[in-house]
Design a protein around this motif. Structure first.
Motif, PDB file in Angstrom:
ATOM      1  N   MET A 110       0.827  -1.214   0.000  1.00  0.00           N
ATOM      2  CA  MET A 110       0.000   0.000   0.000  1.00  0.00           C
ATOM      3  C   MET A 110       0.856   1.258   0.000  1.00  0.00           C
ATOM      4  SD  MET A 110      -3.021  -1.232   2.642  1.00  0.00           S
ATOM      5  CE  MET A 110      -3.887   0.333   2.575  1.00  0.00           C
ATOM      6  N   VAL A 111       1.925   1.264   0.826  1.00  0.00           N
ATOM      7  CA  VAL A 111       2.838   2.414   0.846  1.00  0.00           C
ATOM      8  C   VAL A 111       3.472   2.607  -0.526  1.00  0.00           C
ATOM      9  CG1 VAL A 111       5.044   3.245   1.755  1.00  0.00           C
ATOM     10  CG2 VAL A 111       3.332   2.324   3.313  1.00  0.00           C
ATOM     11  N   PHE A 112       3.919   1.510  -1.128  1.00  0.00           N
ATOM     12  CA  PHE A 112       4.547   1.569  -2.452  1.00  0.00           C
ATOM     13  C   PHE A 112       3.570   2.122  -3.492  1.00  0.00           C
ATOM     14  CE2 PHE A 112       5.880  -0.062  -6.537  1.00  0.00           C
ATOM     15  CZ  PHE A 112       7.265   0.056  -6.507  1.00  0.00           C
ATOM     16  N   THR A 113       2.324   1.638  -3.455  1.00  0.00           N
ATOM     17  CA  THR A 113       1.332   2.034  -4.457  1.00  0.00           C
ATOM     18  C   THR A 113       0.926   3.497  -4.297  1.00  0.00           C
ATOM     19  OG1 THR A 113       0.482  -0.233  -4.454  1.00  0.00           O
ATOM     20  CG2 THR A 113      -0.908   1.452  -5.450  1.00  0.00           C
ATOM     21  N   VAL A 114       0.640   3.912  -3.068  1.00  0.00           N
ATOM     22  CA  VAL A 114       0.225   5.306  -2.823  1.00  0.00           C
ATOM     23  C   VAL A 114       1.330   6.281  -3.192  1.00  0.00           C
ATOM     24  CG1 VAL A 114      -0.386   6.976  -1.024  1.00  0.00           C
ATOM     25  CG2 VAL A 114      -1.450   4.709  -1.033  1.00  0.00           C
ATOM     26  N   THR A 115       2.564   5.966  -2.814  1.00  0.00           N
ATOM     27  CA  THR A 115       3.667   6.883  -3.140  1.00  0.00           C
ATOM     28  C   THR A 115       3.995   6.862  -4.628  1.00  0.00           C
ATOM     29  OG1 THR A 115       5.197   5.135  -2.413  1.00  0.00           O
ATOM     30  CG2 THR A 115       4.762   6.937  -0.882  1.00  0.00           C
ATOM     31  N   SER A 116       3.650   5.790  -5.352  1.00  0.00           N
ATOM     32  CA  SER A 116       3.795   5.789  -6.811  1.00  0.00           C
ATOM     33  C   SER A 116       2.904   6.863  -7.416  1.00  0.00           C
ATOM     34  CB  SER A 116       3.439   4.414  -7.392  1.00  0.00           C
ATOM     35  OG  SER A 116       4.358   3.433  -6.995  1.00  0.00           O
ATOM     36  N   PHE A 117       1.667   6.927  -6.913  1.00  0.00           N
ATOM     37  CA  PHE A 117       0.740   7.971  -7.378  1.00  0.00           C
ATOM     38  C   PHE A 117       1.270   9.361  -7.026  1.00  0.00           C
ATOM     39  CE2 PHE A 117      -2.798  10.852  -6.382  1.00  0.00           C
ATOM     40  CZ  PHE A 117      -3.435  10.896  -7.623  1.00  0.00           C
ATOM     41  N   LEU A 118       1.795   9.518  -5.807  1.00  0.00           N
ATOM     42  CA  LEU A 118       2.315  10.817  -5.379  1.00  0.00           C
ATOM     43  C   LEU A 118       3.556  11.223  -6.187  1.00  0.00           C
ATOM     44  CD1 LEU A 118       1.949  10.410  -1.504  1.00  0.00           C
ATOM     45  CD2 LEU A 118       0.487  11.755  -3.045  1.00  0.00           C
ATOM     46  N   CYS A 119       4.400  10.235  -6.548  1.00  0.00           N
ATOM     47  CA  CYS A 119       5.567  10.540  -7.384  1.00  0.00           C
ATOM     48  C   CYS A 119       5.133  11.085  -8.742  1.00  0.00           C
ATOM     49  CB  CYS A 119       6.420   9.282  -7.585  1.00  0.00           C
ATOM     50  SG  CYS A 119       7.403   8.795  -6.157  1.00  0.00           S
ATOM     51  N   GLY A 120       4.123  10.446  -9.336  1.00  0.00           N
ATOM     52  CA  GLY A 120       3.635  10.910 -10.637  1.00  0.00           C
ATOM     53  C   GLY A 120       3.025  12.290 -10.584  1.00  0.00           C
ATOM     54  N   ASN A 121       2.502  12.679  -9.407  1.00  0.00           N
ATOM     55  CA  ASN A 121       1.864  13.986  -9.262  1.00  0.00           C
ATOM     56  C   ASN A 121       2.780  15.044  -8.655  1.00  0.00           C
ATOM     57  OD1 ASN A 121      -1.343  14.191  -9.709  1.00  0.00           O
ATOM     58  ND2 ASN A 121      -0.777  12.088  -9.248  1.00  0.00           N
ATOM     59  N   ALA A 122       4.033  14.696  -8.423  1.00  0.00           N
ATOM     60  CA  ALA A 122       4.969  15.647  -7.814  1.00  0.00           C
ATOM     61  C   ALA A 122       5.158  16.866  -8.713  1.00  0.00           C
ATOM     62  CB  ALA A 122       6.308  14.970  -7.557  1.00  0.00           C
ATOM     63  N   THR A 123       5.163  18.042  -8.098  1.00  0.00           N
ATOM     64  CA  THR A 123       5.309  19.294  -8.859  1.00  0.00           C
ATOM     65  C   THR A 123       6.673  19.943  -8.653  1.00  0.00           C
ATOM     66  OG1 THR A 123       4.270  20.503  -7.024  1.00  0.00           O
ATOM     67  CG2 THR A 123       2.834  19.756  -8.818  1.00  0.00           C
ATOM     68  N   SER A 124       7.493  19.352  -7.805  1.00  0.00           N
ATOM     69  CA  SER A 124       8.837  19.892  -7.584  1.00  0.00           C
ATOM     70  C   SER A 124       9.799  18.745  -7.335  1.00  0.00           C
ATOM     71  CB  SER A 124       8.855  20.841  -6.375  1.00  0.00           C
ATOM     72  OG  SER A 124       8.642  20.121  -5.169  1.00  0.00           O
ATOM     73  N   MET A 125      11.091  19.013  -7.498  1.00  0.00           N
ATOM     74  CA  MET A 125      12.090  17.980  -7.289  1.00  0.00           C
ATOM     75  C   MET A 125      12.118  17.536  -5.834  1.00  0.00           C
ATOM     76  SD  MET A 125      14.276  15.888  -8.345  1.00  0.00           S
ATOM     77  CE  MET A 125      13.921  16.371 -10.025  1.00  0.00           C
ATOM     78  N   GLU A 126      11.904  18.466  -4.907  1.00  0.00           N
ATOM     79  CA  GLU A 126      11.919  18.115  -3.495  1.00  0.00           C
ATOM     80  C   GLU A 126      10.820  17.100  -3.166  1.00  0.00           C
ATOM     81  OE1 GLU A 126      12.002  21.204  -4.664  1.00  0.00           O
ATOM     82  OE2 GLU A 126      14.115  21.678  -4.199  1.00  0.00           O
ATOM     83  N   GLU A 127       9.597  17.360  -3.687  1.00  0.00           N
ATOM     84  CA  GLU A 127       8.480  16.443  -3.473  1.00  0.00           C
ATOM     85  C   GLU A 127       8.801  15.063  -4.042  1.00  0.00           C
ATOM     86  OE1 GLU A 127       4.768  17.780  -4.988  1.00  0.00           O
ATOM     87  OE2 GLU A 127       4.730  19.625  -3.827  1.00  0.00           O
ATOM     88  N   LEU A 128       9.320  15.033  -5.257  1.00  0.00           N
ATOM     89  CA  LEU A 128       9.601  13.766  -5.927  1.00  0.00           C
ATOM     90  C   LEU A 128      10.633  12.951  -5.153  1.00  0.00           C
ATOM     91  CD1 LEU A 128       9.095  11.940  -8.326  1.00  0.00           C
ATOM     92  CD2 LEU A 128      10.802  13.225  -9.633  1.00  0.00           C
ATOM     93  N   ILE A 129      11.663  13.612  -4.638  1.00  0.00           N
ATOM     94  CA  ILE A 129      12.708  12.900  -3.887  1.00  0.00           C
ATOM     95  C   ILE A 129      12.139  12.315  -2.597  1.00  0.00           C
ATOM     96  CG2 ILE A 129      14.843  13.220  -2.577  1.00  0.00           C
ATOM     97  CD1 ILE A 129      15.660  15.286  -4.730  1.00  0.00           C
ATOM     98  N   VAL A 130      11.332  13.090  -1.881  1.00  0.00           N
ATOM     99  CA  VAL A 130      10.721  12.616  -0.627  1.00  0.00           C
ATOM    100  C   VAL A 130       9.815  11.413  -0.905  1.00  0.00           C
ATOM    101  CG1 VAL A 130       9.106  13.172   1.228  1.00  0.00           C
ATOM    102  CG2 VAL A 130      10.870  14.817   0.581  1.00  0.00           C
ATOM    103  N   PHE A 131       8.968  11.526  -1.932  1.00  0.00           N
ATOM    104  CA  PHE A 131       8.046  10.436  -2.246  1.00  0.00           C
ATOM    105  C   PHE A 131       8.799   9.185  -2.720  1.00  0.00           C
ATOM    106  CE2 PHE A 131       4.765  13.934  -3.225  1.00  0.00           C
ATOM    107  CZ  PHE A 131       4.338  13.937  -1.902  1.00  0.00           C
ATOM    108  N   ARG A 132       9.896   9.377  -3.458  1.00  0.00           N
ATOM    109  CA  ARG A 132      10.685   8.230  -3.915  1.00  0.00           C
ATOM    110  C   ARG A 132      11.351   7.514  -2.729  1.00  0.00           C
ATOM    111  NH1 ARG A 132      11.273   4.834  -8.031  1.00  0.00           N
ATOM    112  NH2 ARG A 132      13.518   5.061  -8.335  1.00  0.00           N
TER     113      ARG A 132
END
Length: 525
Positions: A89-111
């Protein structure tokens, strides 16, 4: 823990669980490599540098390596099914959040969070597959799991290349959603949890071990990922984190030796088979990820292929490895010693490396790659399952779970070391070849003068003046030289990779063979 036979499944239930577990393993492994071909698109979309966007890979890898050795303990604390489902579930939810990231900082945290979830998927999937098969078919179970582990790294580049070429980079994360949702539902309904021994109280948890382990592997992973591009120890951050890695490793080993309930049982490495098997697993990760790293770079930068074409080149090798897995499983069931299969795998991988070394030119075609990559697939098929079972062959009871954690972590670290060292080697070896070739680029030599004249006439035919044509001819000659330098460098990398595998053969043959049947389900993650 209750008898592992109560976890054995038959018929449709076993098929469903196997499919679910392999899907989860593939989710984790494919996501390790799929991002590589999308980094350039991310860089442009988010308006950052290549150094910044590289953190998308680094953050995931750091979280992954931290979680693998702690999976056994976390499964025991929360129950395997609960921990496994939560991780999906954590992997799946953060996959969605990675795709919706609007900044590099967000993407790194979600990854990073996605990597924490993914860390449990690989080793827990292996355990689940192993436990649902009867004892006499455990070799086949390892073979089925091995198909996902070996095939996964080569599926990432072609899949990522196709998505980037035809859609956009967020979709490399969105494709995880349907698979993750289905896997979650199947895990809730079909996965069983063994009965573990009493859970540790909060006061008994090895918190210092967790902190030191996280610090050590996190710092090490960063150093390996960024060492070459940051000029290694000439960079203050790399130097500082290298010191932190060494100190935290020393204190971690000391802590685990004195702790009443260590997070990782270091003493188990006294077992000779496990110690040697851990080294072999490291070498396997080095060769698997290292060779997968070189080929796409060579085909795209030298041969001018697209990301999709470069990724698709590795598919025959993956298919061959997949076909080898059930054969290896049958051989193990019939009692063929693992060390002979491993030795044969190392020898075949050397033949593959040597064939690529002699085959590499600036004009190599895809047809030239076919048979060497088929050989690679056979070699890897002979390595993965036998190394795993050989490592655990003289362990008993709860030691098996702890040994499996070491092999899982060392495979990941082997891949990181392989890519880091190969990147450094490519940079330094190319300098050597450049100096050597430049010494032969004497304009007074007939062959050089003739090539320069041909290039000049080509430019004049396209409308350039004689002076402009000469300047362009020199640039074309330099471009050809650089291309030849890189071909020689990549070929050298393959040669040394093959030598590394050959050197391992005498050590493998010297290993004593475990006589008892292995039952990883006794206490796996």
């Amino acid at each position: 823990m209750k008898n592992s036979d109560s976890l054995v499944e038959y018929g449709a239930r076993r098929v469903i669980i196997v499919v679910m577990a392999i899907l989860c393993a593939l989710l984790e492994i494919v996501d390790t490599t799929i991002v590589n071909v999308a980094l350039d698109s991310m860089k442009g979309s988010l308006g950052v540098t290549l150094e910044d966007v590289a953190w998308v890979v680094t953050a995931y890898a750091i979280a992954n390596v931290i979680m693998v050795p702690m999976t056994a303990w976390l499964s025991q604390q929360f129950g395997r099914r609960n921990y496994f489902v939560a991780s999906i579930m954590v992997f799946t939810v953060t996959s969605f959040l990675c795709g919706n990231a609007t900044s590099m900082e967000e993407l790194i945290v979600f990854r990073f969070i996605q990597g924490l979830g993914g860390g449990a998927l690989l080793v827990t999937s292996q355990t689940i597959i192993t436990e649902i098969f009867p004892l006499e078919k455990r070799g086949m179970a390892q073979a089925i799991y091995g198909m996902g582990v070996i095939v996964g790294p080569t599926l990432g580049p072609p899949l990522g290349g196709y998505i980037v070429d035809n859609f956009s980079w967020p979709y490399i994360f969105y494709i995880n959603l349907p698979v993750g949702i289905v896997a979650t539902l199947l895990a809730i309904n079909f996965v069983k949890s063994p009965r573990y021994s009493e859970k540790r109280k909060v006061s008994e948890v090895d918190w210092w071990g967790i902190i030191l382990l996280s610090t050590c592997v996190g710092s090490l992973q960063y150093v390996l990922e960024h060492g070459q591009q940051d000029d290694w120890f000439h960079n203050q951050v790399i130097l500082f984190l290298s010191i932190i890695t060494v100190l935290s490793a020393i204190f971690f080993f000391w802590r685990e030796l004195i702790a009443k309930y260590p997070i990782v049982n270091i003493r188990i490495l006294k077992n000779t088979n496990l110690a040697v098997g851990t080294v072999l697993t490291f070498v396997l990760g080095f060769g698997l990820y290292g060779s997968t790293f070189i080929i796409p770079i060579y085909t795209q930068s030298i041969l001018g292929w697209t990301a999709t074409d470069a990724g698709m080149l590795l598919v025959p090798s993956s298919v061959m490895t997949g076909l080898m897995m059930p054969i290896i499983g049958k051989l193990l069931q019939r009692g063929v010693p693992q060390k002979y299969l491993v030795s044969m795998g190392f020898a075949i991988f050397f033949i593959y490396s040597l064939s690529v070394y002699y085959m590499m030119t600036p004009y190599t075609s895809s047809a030239n790659f076919f048979w060497p990559l088929i050989i690679r697939g056979v070699g890897l098929g002979l390595l993965f399952v036998p190394i795993t079972t050989l490592s655990l062959s003289t362990l008993r009871g709860s030691e098996i779970a702890e040994g499996a954690a070491f092999t899982g972590m060392m495979r990941q670290l082997g891949g990181s070391f392989g890519i880091a060292l190969i990147t450094t080697f490519i940079y330094r070896d190319s300098q050597k070849h450049r100096i050597n070739l430049m010494s032969h680029m004497d304009i007074t030599r007939d062959v050089v003068a003739q090539r320069l004249q041909v290039y000049q006439q080509m430019m004049i035919a396209k409308g350039a003046t004689a002076q402009e044509a000469l300047a362009r001819a020199y640039k074309m000659l330099e471009g050809q030289l650089i291309k030849q330098v890189m071909v020689l460098t990549y070929a050298d990398a393959f040669l040394y990779l093959g030598v590394l595998f050959v050197v391992c053969i005498p050590f493998v043959l010297s290993i004593k063979q475990g006589k008892a049947a292995i039952n990883p389900a006794d206490a796996m993650h």
